[in-house]
Write an enzyme that holds these catalytic residues in place. Structure first.
Site, short mmCIF file in Angstrom:
data_model
loop_
_atom_site.label_atom_id
_atom_site.label_comp_id
_atom_site.label_asym_id
_atom_site.label_seq_id
_atom_site.Cartn_x
_atom_site.Cartn_y
_atom_site.Cartn_z
N CYS A 1 31.21 -51.31 67.12
CA CYS A 1 30.90 -50.27 66.14
C CYS A 1 32.10 -50.00 65.23
O CYS A 1 32.48 -50.85 64.45
CB CYS A 1 30.42 -49.02 66.88
N HIS A 2 32.74 -48.83 65.36
CA HIS A 2 33.94 -48.51 64.58
C HIS A 2 35.23 -48.96 65.27
O HIS A 2 36.31 -48.78 64.73
CB HIS A 2 34.03 -46.99 64.32
#
Length: 168
Positions: free
Chosen positions: A103-104
């Site tokens: 994800c991030h």
């Protein structure tokens, strides 16, 4: 048995921490939660899980670990501005050790400047940042590029976990 660091701050994506963490422990590996400070409670952004950091980033050495996993959510934003976190990730990379981000999570890889000439994926919202960091962006559930493993979202967790365990 591998020694795996989970880089964590509050507002991580709950399942992106919980599922890899449990899989690593179930496979017989040692999991250590590395936070911005030792003994702080890191809360998941969904409120379903929380973890207490075992050690501060300022106290860890890459030579003591075999891998690092960076869950997504908002936590990577807090981690990437910490010099000790960035140093740790750079050192792991220099030693050719596994660094996995979902994800991030790749935001920390960007700040550590380790994506040049690698392939990677991430949450679509940071796709351009990944490209600007020098990576070949791929919209795939998991991308393995030398010592790096990256995935996009919680739905990619099974592939993410599978590739991490294969590398360990």
């Amino acid at each position: 048995m591998a020694k795996v660091a989970f880089l964590l701050a509050s507002y991580f994506e709950d399942s992106e921490m919980k599922n890899p963490y449990e899989a690593i422990k179930e496979a017989g590996h040692e999991a250590t939660i590395v936070g911005l400070e030792k003994g702080i409670v890191c809360e998941g952004k969904q409120g379903t899980v929380s973890y207490t950091s075992d050690v501060a980033a300022s106290e860890v050495n890459a030579s003591d670990f075999d891998a690092a996993i960076i869950p997504g959510g908002a936590a990577p934003e807090a981690l990437r501005v910490n010099d000790d976190v960035v140093r740790f990730v750079k050192e792991l990379n220099e030693q050719g050790k596994l660094i996995a981000g979902i994800c991030h999570g790749p935001q920390v890889m960007i700040s550590a400047d380790i994506l040049k000439n690698k392939a990677a994926t991430s949450y679509i919202g940071i796709r351009d940042d990944v490209k600007l960091a020098g990576a070949e962006y791929r919209d795939e559930e998991v991308v393995v590029s030398e010592n790096l493993v990256t995935s996009r979202t919680p739905k990619d967790e099974p592939a993410f976990i599978r590739e991490i365990l294969a590398k360990l």
